[in-house]
Design an enzyme around this catalytic site. Structure first.
Site, PDB file in Angstrom:
ATOM      1  N   ASN A 170       6.210   2.070   1.816  1.00 61.38           N
ATOM      2  CA  ASN A 170       6.642   2.142   3.703  1.00 61.38           C
ATOM      3  C   ASN A 170       5.758   3.031   4.140  1.00 61.38           C
ATOM      4  OD1 ASN A 170       5.920   0.263   5.990  1.00 61.38           O
ATOM      5  ND2 ASN A 170       7.175  -0.788   4.708  1.00 61.38           N
TER       6      ASN A 170
ATOM      7  N   HIS B  74       7.496   6.025   5.712  1.00 59.05           N
ATOM      8  CA  HIS B  74       8.018   7.467   4.931  1.00 59.05           C
ATOM      9  C   HIS B  74       7.548   7.276   4.075  1.00 59.05           C
ATOM     10  CE1 HIS B  74      11.001   9.607   3.770  1.00 59.05           C
ATOM     11  NE2 HIS B  74      11.037  10.410   5.919  1.00 59.05           N
ATOM     12  N   CYS B  75       6.564   6.589   3.293  1.00 60.27           N
ATOM     13  CA  CYS B  75       6.361   7.060   1.393  1.00 60.27           C
ATOM     14  C   CYS B  75       5.338   7.578   1.826  1.00 60.27           C
ATOM     15  CB  CYS B  75       6.243   5.746   1.047  1.00 60.27           C
ATOM     16  SG  CYS B  75       7.763   5.264   0.717  1.00 60.27           S
ATOM     17  N   ILE B  76       4.408   6.884   2.558  1.00 62.79           N
ATOM     18  CA  ILE B  76       2.791   7.574   2.770  1.00 62.79           C
ATOM     19  C   ILE B  76       2.480   9.476   3.840  1.00 62.79           C
ATOM     20  CG2 ILE B  76       2.073   4.835   2.375  1.00 62.79           C
ATOM     21  CD1 ILE B  76       1.198   5.250   5.341  1.00 62.79           C
TER      22      ILE B  76
END
EC number: 3.5.3.12
Length: 385
Positions: free
Chosen positions: A354, A356-358
């Protein structure tokens, strides 16, 4: 790029908290057909909304490959710096560098080993050569001195720092056989302390149910400020997440941070209805040999904890769920000084992660050796030297 032979902790460098000021944010333009269905059409729209929200208060660097860079430039505003750089996928948090700083304003990078979340044991795709080189390429292009930690497998989503010596991790991820199986828990702790300037490691047992990263901490628990965290939560005892979050809460209630202070814990609900892959989405994927595939009805690891803190905002995933508004209220109360940006994120979670991951923040620094200016360049940036 200057690759250092010393260690961050020895040099007085540490990983700051994400709530501290940033120089900017790294993102990667999505394209991988096994992560983003229908040629990443909807995913790119979501990436644009996130990048533009972040750009309201800090610089955004969007990395893109040769065949997709024109798409990035067309869809993004002139506020976003679009840079040509190779990658296998768009998870900047995990493939980008981790940044550390010292008390004099110097910022340096840490280049970990990346093995696609588990390598040959349970990695999510078979070929990750470009992702493995991305951190070094970025640090080289922008002139950051670099600590070489390529002997140690770690992803940025598996660590959270309070900037004062406390590091949050999960046992399920860092003790996974696909990471550093030859190291003991104590030896893993020592590596985190040496390269992140940590003084105390808090081991949460679990992350989010069905998280294919072996349960990264950034999906389940995050620092609001030193001594204060949000924890993914459900009151539904039938949900597998209930016992997992209960076990995490027990650790947080019993532990103290590196300064000996007890944690303030804000329970942040997960979506009330599980977010699952739809058959119409599944037909848009194209999986490569050896790549982890998706199944109809597969539950995705949706969590509101997977937000990004920009200098002036909180970019929060939304799922069209009745708990969306409650998550915004809780995070708004936690960050009253920041603007809340709700972003519909279903088109990101189908990829497996999501907001934060990108994203990967670059902490504010007064000093670092400036590298080449890459904005607008059509030359492929250098890899390992």
């Amino acid at each position: 790029m200057k690759r250092l032979t010393s260690l961050p902790a020895e040099d007085g460098f540490y990983m700051p908290g994400e709530f501290e000021p940033h120089d900017g944010c790294i993102m990667i333009w999505p394209k991988r057909p096994g992560s983003w269905p229908f040629d990443a059409r909807e995913a790119r729209k979501a990436f644009v909304k996130i990048a533009e929200a972040i750009a309201d208060s800090e610089h955004v660097i969007m990395l893109a490959e040769a065949e997709t860079i024109d798409s990035a430039r067309e869809m993004l505003s002139d506020r976003i710096e679009v840079v040509l750089m190779e990658s296998d996928d768009a998870w900047a948090r995990d493939t980008g560098p981790t940044f550390v700083r010292n008390d004099y304003g110097q910022v340096r990078g840490v280049d970990w080993q990346f093995n696609a979340w588990g390598g040959e044991y349970d990695g999510l795709y078979a070929d990750w050569k470009k992702d493995e080189l991305l951190a070094a390429r970025f640090l080289d292009a922008y002139g950051y001195e670099t600590y070489d930690a390529r002997h140690f497998v770690l992803e940025g989503g598996s660590i959270h720092s309070d900037g004062q010596g406390t590091i949050l991790v999960t046992e399920r991820c860092l003790l996974s056989p696909g990471r550093n199986p030859s190291l003991t828990k104590k030896e893993i702790e020592e590596q985190l302390k040496l390269y992140l300037g940590g003084k105390k490691i808090i081991w949460l047992p679990y992350g989010i149910y069905q998280d294919e990263t072996n349960e990264h901490v950034d999906n389940v628990c995050a620092f609001v400020r030193p001594g204060e965290v949000v924890l993914a939560w459900t009151d539904d005892e039938r949900d597998p997440q209930y016992e997992m979050s209960l076990a995490d809460l027990k650790v947080l209630e019993e532990e103290t941070d590196a300064r000996g202070k007890h944690f303030i814990v804000h329970k942040l609900p997960i979506p009330k209805m599980p977010v699952c892959i739809k058959p119409e989405e599944l037909c848009g994927f194209t999986f490569e040999p050896g790549e982890d595939t998706r199944e109809p009805g597969e539950r995705l690891a949706a969590s509101y904890v997977n937000f990004y803190l920009s200098n002036g905002g909180v970019i929060v995933p939304q799922f069209g769920d009745e708990n969306d508004s409650m998550a915004l209220k809780i995070l708004g109360d936690c960050f009253p000084e920041r603007k809340i940006y709700p972003i519909f994120a279903r088109d990101i979670i189908v990829g497996g992660g999501n907001i934060h991951c990108i994203t990967q923040q670059i902490p504010k620094g007064d000093v670092h050796e400036k590298g080449n200016s890459c904005s607008g360049s059509d030359e492929m940036l250098p890899g390992h030297q």
